[in-house]
Design a protein around this motif. Structure first.
Motif, PDB file in Angstrom:
ATOM      1  N   LYS A 120     -16.221 -15.189  -0.629  1.00  0.00           N
ATOM      2  CA  LYS A 120     -16.478 -13.838  -1.136  1.00  0.00           C
ATOM      3  C   LYS A 120     -15.816 -12.822  -0.220  1.00  0.00           C
ATOM      4  O   LYS A 120     -16.153 -12.740   0.960  1.00  0.00           O
ATOM      5  CB  LYS A 120     -17.986 -13.574  -1.202  1.00  0.00           C
ATOM      6  N   ASN A 121     -14.889 -12.079  -0.774  1.00  0.00           N
ATOM      7  CA  ASN A 121     -14.147 -11.112   0.028  1.00  0.00           C
ATOM      8  C   ASN A 121     -14.490  -9.695  -0.428  1.00  0.00           C
ATOM      9  O   ASN A 121     -14.135  -9.283  -1.527  1.00  0.00           O
ATOM     10  CB  ASN A 121     -12.639 -11.350  -0.101  1.00  0.00           C
ATOM     11  N   HIS A 122     -15.180  -8.965   0.430  1.00  0.00           N
ATOM     12  CA  HIS A 122     -15.614  -7.599   0.120  1.00  0.00           C
ATOM     13  C   HIS A 122     -15.111  -6.706   1.254  1.00  0.00           C
ATOM     14  O   HIS A 122     -15.671  -6.698   2.346  1.00  0.00           O
ATOM     15  CB  HIS A 122     -17.141  -7.564   0.026  1.00  0.00           C
ATOM     16  N   GLU A 123     -14.035  -5.969   0.995  1.00  0.00           N
ATOM     17  CA  GLU A 123     -13.312  -5.261   2.047  1.00  0.00           C
ATOM     18  C   GLU A 123     -13.382  -3.743   1.894  1.00  0.00           C
ATOM     19  O   GLU A 123     -13.257  -3.216   0.791  1.00  0.00           O
ATOM     20  CB  GLU A 123     -11.824  -5.626   2.030  1.00  0.00           C
ATOM     21  N   TYR A 124     -13.519  -3.071   3.035  1.00  0.00           N
ATOM     22  CA  TYR A 124     -13.241  -1.638   3.130  1.00  0.00           C
ATOM     23  C   TYR A 124     -11.976  -1.536   3.967  1.00  0.00           C
ATOM     24  O   TYR A 124     -11.971  -1.914   5.148  1.00  0.00           O
ATOM     25  CB  TYR A 124     -14.384  -0.875   3.803  1.00  0.00           C
ATOM     26  N   SER A 125     -10.897  -1.049   3.365  1.00  0.00           N
ATOM     27  CA  SER A 125      -9.589  -1.091   4.018  1.00  0.00           C
ATOM     28  C   SER A 125      -8.989   0.292   4.218  1.00  0.00           C
ATOM     29  O   SER A 125      -9.139   1.174   3.369  1.00  0.00           O
ATOM     30  CB  SER A 125      -8.609  -1.926   3.174  1.00  0.00           C
ATOM     31  N   TYR A 126      -8.293   0.438   5.333  1.00  0.00           N
ATOM     32  CA  TYR A 126      -7.356   1.536   5.515  1.00  0.00           C
ATOM     33  C   TYR A 126      -5.982   0.989   5.141  1.00  0.00           C
ATOM     34  O   TYR A 126      -5.571  -0.058   5.658  1.00  0.00           O
ATOM     35  CB  TYR A 126      -7.347   2.016   6.966  1.00  0.00           C
ATOM     36  N   VAL A 127      -5.305   1.699   4.246  1.00  0.00           N
ATOM     37  CA  VAL A 127      -4.007   1.263   3.747  1.00  0.00           C
ATOM     38  C   VAL A 127      -2.921   2.139   4.359  1.00  0.00           C
ATOM     39  O   VAL A 127      -2.967   3.372   4.251  1.00  0.00           O
ATOM     40  CB  VAL A 127      -3.955   1.324   2.211  1.00  0.00           C
ATOM     41  N   TYR A 128      -1.956   1.482   5.003  1.00  0.00           N
ATOM     42  CA  TYR A 128      -0.879   2.182   5.698  1.00  0.00           C
ATOM     43  C   TYR A 128       0.473   1.809   5.098  1.00  0.00           C
ATOM     44  O   TYR A 128       0.674   0.701   4.593  1.00  0.00           O
ATOM     45  CB  TYR A 128      -0.847   1.788   7.180  1.00  0.00           C
ATOM     46  N   LEU A 129       1.425   2.734   5.211  1.00  0.00           N
ATOM     47  CA  LEU A 129       2.829   2.493   4.892  1.00  0.00           C
ATOM     48  C   LEU A 129       3.606   2.510   6.202  1.00  0.00           C
ATOM     49  O   LEU A 129       3.394   3.372   7.059  1.00  0.00           O
ATOM     50  CB  LEU A 129       3.338   3.577   3.938  1.00  0.00           C
ATOM     51  N   TYR A 130       4.512   1.560   6.350  1.00  0.00           N
ATOM     52  CA  TYR A 130       5.316   1.469   7.575  1.00  0.00           C
ATOM     53  C   TYR A 130       6.769   1.240   7.179  1.00  0.00           C
ATOM     54  O   TYR A 130       7.097   0.232   6.549  1.00  0.00           O
ATOM     55  CB  TYR A 130       4.815   0.322   8.453  1.00  0.00           C
ATOM     56  N   GLU A 131       7.639   2.201   7.493  1.00  0.00           N
ATOM     57  CA  GLU A 131       9.055   2.055   7.164  1.00  0.00           C
ATOM     58  C   GLU A 131       9.714   1.043   8.093  1.00  0.00           C
ATOM     59  O   GLU A 131       9.551   1.106   9.310  1.00  0.00           O
ATOM     60  CB  GLU A 131       9.774   3.395   7.287  1.00  0.00           C
ATOM     61  N   CYS A 132      10.464   0.129   7.503  1.00  0.00           N
ATOM     62  CA  CYS A 132      11.094  -0.935   8.280  1.00  0.00           C
ATOM     63  C   CYS A 132      12.283  -1.468   7.497  1.00  0.00           C
ATOM     64  O   CYS A 132      12.208  -1.610   6.272  1.00  0.00           O
ATOM     65  CB  CYS A 132      10.087  -2.062   8.525  1.00  0.00           C
ATOM     66  N   ASP A 133      13.393  -1.735   8.178  1.00  0.00           N
ATOM     67  CA  ASP A 133      14.547  -2.293   7.479  1.00  0.00           C
ATOM     68  C   ASP A 133      14.989  -3.635   8.071  1.00  0.00           C
ATOM     69  O   ASP A 133      16.127  -4.066   7.889  1.00  0.00           O
ATOM     70  CB  ASP A 133      15.715  -1.300   7.472  1.00  0.00           C
ATOM     71  N   LEU A 134      14.083  -4.295   8.782  1.00  0.00           N
ATOM     72  CA  LEU A 134      14.412  -5.604   9.341  1.00  0.00           C
ATOM     73  C   LEU A 134      14.558  -6.638   8.224  1.00  0.00           C
ATOM     74  O   LEU A 134      13.827  -6.612   7.235  1.00  0.00           O
ATOM     75  CB  LEU A 134      13.327  -6.071  10.308  1.00  0.00           C
ATOM     76  N   GLU A 135      15.490  -7.562   8.400  1.00  0.00           N
ATOM     77  CA  GLU A 135      15.607  -8.692   7.498  1.00  0.00           C
ATOM     78  C   GLU A 135      14.593  -9.757   7.915  1.00  0.00           C
ATOM     79  O   GLU A 135      14.171  -9.804   9.075  1.00  0.00           O
ATOM     80  CB  GLU A 135      17.024  -9.258   7.530  1.00  0.00           C
ATOM     81  N   PRO A 136      14.190 -10.632   6.986  1.00  0.00           N
ATOM     82  CA  PRO A 136      13.194 -11.655   7.325  1.00  0.00           C
ATOM     83  C   PRO A 136      13.545 -12.479   8.558  1.00  0.00           C
ATOM     84  O   PRO A 136      12.665 -12.789   9.373  1.00  0.00           O
ATOM     85  CB  PRO A 136      13.153 -12.521   6.062  1.00  0.00           C
TER      86      PRO A 136
END
Length: 201
Positions: A120-136
């Motif tokens: 059972k997964n019940h999450e309160y999350s902070y959602v962030y965006l992170y700019e990145c141009d690295l290749e895998p």
């Protein structure tokens, strides 16, 4: 043993601390950080998001595509601290605390059976965006957590989630809001996307 603060619906700590496996056994609301890596694709007037493929040895959703980098908030820590730490541990990215861009908070719930037990997964999350141009191949993946990573156009990813053609464990309503956040972020930074996500309404 990983100890986690339980949370109220506003994200504040309840004062109770619980071991991670018990949190998922009982479906307690707990904190997580979700960091979505995004790279602009000017050749397409769009943007990619990075998906991580969870290790086949994970106790939940093995082999599923997931958020770029995510993790539980250990007891006593905060969301941003955890977000920066997880970027380093899972992807080998040394982010500065001011670099992840906070988008929104999200509450999600999902339950599914794995290895004969209900998770059972019940999450309160902070959602962030992170700019990145690295290749895998430039990332240092944490073998125990991440099998591989994949850059994918955010609109294609949204379609895969909506149409269930992508094997994933991403909250659909979170990604819907993320898509809007990506578009808004690039507008506000003076680099609007030529193509926005197509609404299903």
């Amino acid at each position: 043993m990983e100890m986690i603060d339980l949370r109220n619906r506003d994200g504040s700590r309840t004062g109770e601390v619980k071991e991670r496996t018990l949190v998922h056994r009982d479906g307690d609301l707990h904190g997580t950080s979700h960091v979505w890596l995004v790279r602009r694709r000017p050749d397409r007037g769009s943007a990619d998001v990075l998906l991580q493929k969870r290790s086949a040895d994970k106790d939940s959703f093995p082999g599923y595509y997931d958020i770029s980098s995510a993790g539980h908030i250990p007891a006593g820590q905060d969301f941003l601290e955890s977000a920066v730490r997880e970027l380093g541990e899972e992807l080998g990215i040394a982010a500065k605390p001011e670099e992840p861009h906070f988008l929104f908070s999200h509450i999600g719930y999902h339950e599914q059976e794995f290895y004969g037990s209900l998770f059972k997964n019940h999450e309160y999350s902070y959602v962030y965006l992170y700019e990145c141009d690295l290749e895998p191949q430039e990332m240092k993946l944490q073998d125990s957590e991440v099998e591989s990573v994949l850059w994918i156009d955010y609109r294609e990813c949204l379609d895969g989630i909506r149409n269930n053609t992508l094997k994933h464990c991403i909250f659909a309503d979170e990604f819907e809001k993320l898509a809007e956040g990506i578009e808004d972020y690039f507008r506000r930074t003076g680099r609007p996307l030529a193509c926005a996500a197509v609404s299903d309404t």
